[in-house]
Design a protein around this motif. Structure first.
Motif, PDB file in Angstrom:
ATOM      1  N   SER A  21      14.294  -3.385 -27.488  1.00 50.63           N
ATOM      2  CA  SER A  21      15.458  -3.608 -26.620  1.00 50.63           C
ATOM      3  C   SER A  21      16.577  -2.608 -26.835  1.00 50.63           C
ATOM      4  O   SER A  21      17.437  -2.442 -25.968  1.00 50.63           O
ATOM      5  CB  SER A  21      16.005  -5.024 -26.841  1.00 50.63           C
ATOM      6  OG  SER A  21      16.491  -5.165 -28.177  1.00 50.63           O
ATOM      7  N   GLY A  22      16.597  -1.953 -28.003  1.00 51.23           N
ATOM      8  CA  GLY A  22      17.697  -1.045 -28.325  1.00 51.23           C
ATOM      9  C   GLY A  22      18.973  -1.764 -28.670  1.00 51.23           C
ATOM     10  O   GLY A  22      20.043  -1.146 -28.708  1.00 51.23           O
ATOM     11  N   CYS A  23      18.882  -3.068 -28.940  1.00 53.98           N
ATOM     12  CA  CYS A  23      20.064  -3.860 -29.256  1.00 53.98           C
ATOM     13  C   CYS A  23      20.179  -4.103 -30.757  1.00 53.98           C
ATOM     14  O   CYS A  23      19.180  -4.034 -31.489  1.00 53.98           O
ATOM     15  CB  CYS A  23      20.009  -5.199 -28.526  1.00 53.98           C
ATOM     16  SG  CYS A  23      20.150  -5.057 -26.729  1.00 53.98           S
ATOM     17  N   LEU A  24      21.391  -4.398 -31.188  1.00 54.12           N
ATOM     18  CA  LEU A  24      21.649  -4.716 -32.589  1.00 54.12           C
ATOM     19  C   LEU A  24      21.266  -6.167 -32.840  1.00 54.12           C
ATOM     20  O   LEU A  24      21.724  -7.066 -32.135  1.00 54.12           O
ATOM     21  CB  LEU A  24      23.117  -4.480 -32.915  1.00 54.12           C
ATOM     22  CG  LEU A  24      23.565  -4.759 -34.354  1.00 54.12           C
ATOM     23  CD1 LEU A  24      22.842  -3.848 -35.329  1.00 54.12           C
ATOM     24  CD2 LEU A  24      25.081  -4.578 -34.470  1.00 54.12           C
ATOM     25  N   GLU A  25      20.414  -6.399 -33.842  1.00 47.51           N
ATOM     26  CA  GLU A  25      19.907  -7.738 -34.111  1.00 47.51           C
ATOM     27  C   GLU A  25      20.497  -8.309 -35.382  1.00 47.51           C
ATOM     28  O   GLU A  25      20.490  -7.664 -36.433  1.00 47.51           O
ATOM     29  CB  GLU A  25      18.381  -7.707 -34.207  1.00 47.51           C
ATOM     30  CG  GLU A  25      17.753  -9.082 -34.395  1.00 47.51           C
ATOM     31  CD  GLU A  25      16.247  -9.037 -34.361  1.00 47.51           C
ATOM     32  OE1 GLU A  25      15.703  -8.827 -33.259  1.00 47.51           O
ATOM     33  OE2 GLU A  25      15.609  -9.188 -35.434  1.00 47.51           O
ATOM     34  N   GLY A  57      18.429 -13.671 -35.595  1.00 48.31           N
ATOM     35  CA  GLY A  57      17.854 -12.792 -34.593  1.00 48.31           C
ATOM     36  C   GLY A  57      18.625 -12.672 -33.301  1.00 48.31           C
ATOM     37  O   GLY A  57      18.097 -12.157 -32.305  1.00 48.31           O
ATOM     38  N   TYR A  58      19.877 -13.142 -33.258  1.00 39.68           N
ATOM     39  CA  TYR A  58      20.687 -12.926 -32.055  1.00 39.68           C
ATOM     40  C   TYR A  58      20.836 -11.421 -31.834  1.00 39.68           C
ATOM     41  O   TYR A  58      21.050 -10.668 -32.791  1.00 39.68           O
ATOM     42  CB  TYR A  58      22.074 -13.542 -32.219  1.00 39.68           C
ATOM     43  CG  TYR A  58      22.136 -15.044 -32.014  1.00 39.68           C
ATOM     44  CD1 TYR A  58      23.104 -15.606 -31.201  1.00 39.68           C
ATOM     45  CD2 TYR A  58      21.228 -15.893 -32.647  1.00 39.68           C
ATOM     46  CE1 TYR A  58      23.184 -16.982 -31.015  1.00 39.68           C
ATOM     47  CE2 TYR A  58      21.287 -17.269 -32.466  1.00 39.68           C
ATOM     48  CZ  TYR A  58      22.265 -17.805 -31.655  1.00 39.68           C
ATOM     49  OH  TYR A  58      22.335 -19.166 -31.477  1.00 39.68           O
ATOM     50  N   GLN A  59      20.745 -10.969 -30.581  1.00 43.35           N
ATOM     51  CA  GLN A  59      20.847  -9.552 -30.275  1.00 43.35           C
ATOM     52  C   GLN A  59      22.075  -9.269 -29.417  1.00 43.35           C
ATOM     53  O   GLN A  59      22.477 -10.098 -28.586  1.00 43.35           O
ATOM     54  CB  GLN A  59      19.587  -9.060 -29.557  1.00 43.35           C
ATOM     55  CG  GLN A  59      18.354  -9.037 -30.451  1.00 43.35           C
ATOM     56  CD  GLN A  59      17.175  -8.355 -29.795  1.00 43.35           C
ATOM     57  OE1 GLN A  59      17.277  -7.816 -28.680  1.00 43.35           O
ATOM     58  NE2 GLN A  59      16.040  -8.337 -30.490  1.00 43.35           N
ATOM     59  N   ILE A 100      18.810 -14.803 -27.543  1.00 44.26           N
ATOM     60  CA  ILE A 100      18.860 -15.867 -28.548  1.00 44.26           C
ATOM     61  C   ILE A 100      17.422 -16.365 -28.689  1.00 44.26           C
ATOM     62  O   ILE A 100      16.897 -17.032 -27.780  1.00 44.26           O
ATOM     63  CB  ILE A 100      19.802 -17.009 -28.136  1.00 44.26           C
ATOM     64  CG1 ILE A 100      21.233 -16.482 -27.972  1.00 44.26           C
ATOM     65  CG2 ILE A 100      19.773 -18.127 -29.171  1.00 44.26           C
ATOM     66  CD1 ILE A 100      22.228 -17.541 -27.520  1.00 44.26           C
ATOM     67  N   PRO A 101      16.736 -16.036 -29.776  1.00 44.15           N
ATOM     68  CA  PRO A 101      15.307 -16.330 -29.895  1.00 44.15           C
ATOM     69  C   PRO A 101      14.939 -17.794 -29.689  1.00 44.15           C
ATOM     70  O   PRO A 101      13.825 -18.101 -29.237  1.00 44.15           O
ATOM     71  CB  PRO A 101      14.978 -15.880 -31.329  1.00 44.15           C
ATOM     72  CG  PRO A 101      16.002 -14.849 -31.640  1.00 44.15           C
ATOM     73  CD  PRO A 101      17.237 -15.301 -30.954  1.00 44.15           C
ATOM     74  N   THR A 102      15.841 -18.709 -30.019  1.00 47.73           N
ATOM     75  CA  THR A 102      15.511 -20.130 -29.915  1.00 47.73           C
ATOM     76  C   THR A 102      15.727 -20.697 -28.515  1.00 47.73           C
ATOM     77  O   THR A 102      15.535 -21.903 -28.299  1.00 47.73           O
ATOM     78  CB  THR A 102      16.351 -20.936 -30.920  1.00 47.73           C
ATOM     79  OG1 THR A 102      17.729 -20.602 -30.761  1.00 47.73           O
ATOM     80  CG2 THR A 102      15.925 -20.620 -32.351  1.00 47.73           C
ATOM     81  N   LEU A 103      16.133 -19.850 -27.563  1.00 49.10           N
ATOM     82  CA  LEU A 103      16.261 -20.287 -26.175  1.00 49.10           C
ATOM     83  C   LEU A 103      14.995 -19.928 -25.405  1.00 49.10           C
ATOM     84  O   LEU A 103      14.362 -18.896 -25.658  1.00 49.10           O
ATOM     85  CB  LEU A 103      17.464 -19.624 -25.509  1.00 49.10           C
ATOM     86  CG  LEU A 103      18.857 -20.148 -25.860  1.00 49.10           C
ATOM     87  CD1 LEU A 103      19.911 -19.391 -25.078  1.00 49.10           C
ATOM     88  CD2 LEU A 103      18.967 -21.641 -25.588  1.00 49.10           C
ATOM     89  N   ALA A 104      14.647 -20.720 -24.448  1.00 49.05           N
ATOM     90  CA  ALA A 104      13.449 -20.461 -23.644  1.00 49.05           C
ATOM     91  C   ALA A 104      13.687 -19.347 -22.644  1.00 49.05           C
ATOM     92  O   ALA A 104      12.747 -18.652 -22.234  1.00 49.05           O
ATOM     93  CB  ALA A 104      13.012 -21.742 -22.928  1.00 49.05           C
ATOM     94  N   THR A 105      14.935 -19.159 -22.247  1.00 57.89           N
ATOM     95  CA  THR A 105      15.268 -18.151 -21.234  1.00 57.89           C
ATOM     96  C   THR A 105      16.187 -17.099 -21.831  1.00 57.89           C
ATOM     97  O   THR A 105      17.226 -17.420 -22.409  1.00 57.89           O
ATOM     98  CB  THR A 105      15.966 -18.804 -20.033  1.00 57.89           C
ATOM     99  OG1 THR A 105      15.122 -19.819 -19.498  1.00 57.89           O
ATOM    100  CG2 THR A 105      16.263 -17.762 -18.965  1.00 57.89           C
TER     101      THR A 105
END
Length: 521
Positions: free
Chosen positions: A138-142, A147-149, A159-164
């Motif tokens: 993604s090129g984003c800061l994690e 693991g929020y990016q 947000i890894p724990t979200l489905a969307t």
């Protein structure tokens, strides 16, 4: 011992108590096309996205996002303007932590190579983002915890724990971002609201605000973090009387000491802006008379230029004096009208010379600040108000007209920065842990670990003894039939090892003892 708390992105910094001191940073940068910003629909704050369209031919602007602060000054009492955060020579592939004017920031580069500056605090659980990494996909800061990016503008993209994902607007946890510009090899961040029109004012851009930029040596800025208050650093830079003694053998000799002419340059002078503090002086260095000017352009710009009376040769230094937090200051140093040979010398060699110069009075200034804090703490415990501004001069005893520069500076400084981090109103309210001599002069953490070229030189020098030993043994086994040749080889290897070991010490702790410096050079 080293800090291992990681709570403020300051792992690896020497401590003498449980209190964290300073972060360091590493990141590598490239030059990229200028950018402008397009406003996006708000989702909990103001958001910006960089577009590859010309902004100004002189610099590049990248990313930033938070809500407005509604103030003309930072919480630390400094103007909302541009502050240096790092230089290209300190940049590496990993996100890095840096503290500037009391704020913890993370500097990182996305997949396109653009440098961004965000607050070093994940809004989810407040952990330092500088401990994370840049996701290749993604090129984003994690964030390293959950693991929020976050993208270059600080927008929460995953947000890894979200489905969307990307998260819906109500679920986004955006992090504060800072508008950035690059001038030469220096990366700057705007400490206020990125939507503030002042951030786009060409007159406030660093290369326009600080007139020495056009005279600096390109892409060779040196930086180091010193355990000294910013006010003391500036006071010292504006004091030409200390040069023959503190910098004996480097910039002058003790024999140069004598009366010094010092005058305040009035604001109506053609080369001085009303908001500057500037002095002109006349002294002697290396037995030669010279005249010069010293300028401080708030909040961070200092420069001086000199000209020898006999030859007329010009020289000078440009120094950015950036407060990190009370008791610590980061300086960025570059030469004005530097000899062309400087561009041909190895960067690590020039940085070594800068470190030698700074070491010559770092211990003195650290002890000066420590004693000032002790005296003010004593006054505070006695129920008195700690000295600030011009009142701090009561702690000094002027001995000659050469001290006029210090008095003029403190009086001017108090008027404009009495309540700022540059000049804390009660420095005794924030006692600092004492530092050992090795910590005060530790070039490793103050410069080498952050500088890519100096750290590379240190690694090569660390490997040199093993290489020398292996080559010596190999050649000796081949030349064993010629004992004289083997003897010469071994002796030569020994002296080479000693020379490289001495050179390696220059990239770590190197003591500077004034009593050991010869009176005559």
């Amino acid at each position: 011992r080293r800090c291992g708390c990681r709570q403020h992105g300051c792992e690896g910094i020497y401590l003498t108590s449980m209190q964290c001191t300073l972060p360091s940073f590493r990141l590598r940068a490239k030059h990229h096309a200028p950018s402008t910003f397009t406003k996006l629909p708000a989702t909990g704050g103001k958001q910006w996205i960089a577009r590859n369209r010309p902004y100004t031919s002189a610099l590049r602007v990248v990313a930033s996002l938070p809500s407005a602060e509604g103030s003309s000054k930072t919480a630390e009492g400094l103007p909302l303007t541009w502050y240096p955060v790092t230089v290209h020579g300190n940049l590496g592939p990993k996100p890095v932590a840096v503290r500037v004017v009391g704020r913890d920031l993370v500097v990182w580069r996305d997949n396109e190579g653009s440098i961004s500056v965000l607050e070093d605090k994940c809004p989810h659980r407040l952990v330092p983002l500088s401990e994370g990494h840049v996701d290749k996909a993604s090129g984003c800061l994690e964030c390293p915890l959950h693991g929020y990016q976050f993208d270059a503008q600080g927008r929460n993209t995953r947000i890894p724990t979200l489905a969307t994902n990307p998260p819906p607007a109500k679920a986004q946890k955006n992090v504060r971002g800072f508008r950035t510009v690059e001038t030469g090899d220096i990366v700057w961040a705007w400490m206020g609201d990125p939507t503030d029109p002042k951030a786009l004012d060409p007159a406030l851009m660093p290369q326009n605000l600080l007139p020495f930029y056009s005279k600096m040596t390109p892409a060779n800025t040196f930086s180091r973090t010193l355990p000294i208050d910013a006010a003391i650093v500036l006071e010292n830079f504006l004091d030409p009387a200390h040069i023959p003694f503190a910098h004996h053998g480097l910039q002058g000799t003790r024999d140069d000491a004598g009366p010094i002419e010092i005058d305040l340059l009035r604001s109506e002078a053609a080369d001085v802006r009303p908001e500057e503090f500037a002095l002109e002086f006349a002294d002697k260095t290396r037995g030669r008379l010279r005249r010069g000017t010293m300028h401080f352009k708030p909040p961070v710009g200092f420069w001086f230029e000199t000209k020898y009376v006999d030859t007329g040769g010009d020289s000078g230094l440009a120094i950015l004096v950036v407060p990190v937090q009370p008791g610590y200051t980061r300086v960025y140093i570059n030469f004005i009208n530097a000899p062309k040979v400087f561009n041909k010398l190895p960067t690590w060699f020039l940085h070594m010379a800068n470190n030698n110069f700074l070491d010559s009075d770092t211990v003195l200034l650290y002890e000066q600040g420590r004693k000032m804090r002790e005296q003010q703490l004593g006054a505070q415990l006695a129920g008195q108000t700690p000295s600030t501004g011009s009142e701090a001069l009561k702690l000094y005893q002027a001995g000659s007209p050469a001290d006029r520069s210090t008095a003029l500076f403190h009086n001017w400084f108090e008027k404009h920065y009495r309540s700022s981090i540059l000049y804390p109103p009660a420095v005794a309210s924030m006692p600092l842990p004492p530092l050992s001599r090795e910590q005060i002069l530790d070039r490793g953490h103050q410069h080498v670990d952050d500088c890519q070229k100096c750290s590379r030189a240190a690694r090569l020098l660390d490997a040199a003894p093993q290489v020398i030993a292996a080559v010596t043994v190999s050649l000796a086994s081949w030349l064993w039939k010629s004992p004289p040749t083997v003897t010469v080889l071994v002796v030569g290897a020994f002296f080479l090892h000693q020379a490289l070991t001495k050179l390696r010490r220059q990239l770590g702790f190197t003591d500077f003892v004034h009593a050991e410096k010869k009176s005559k050079l």
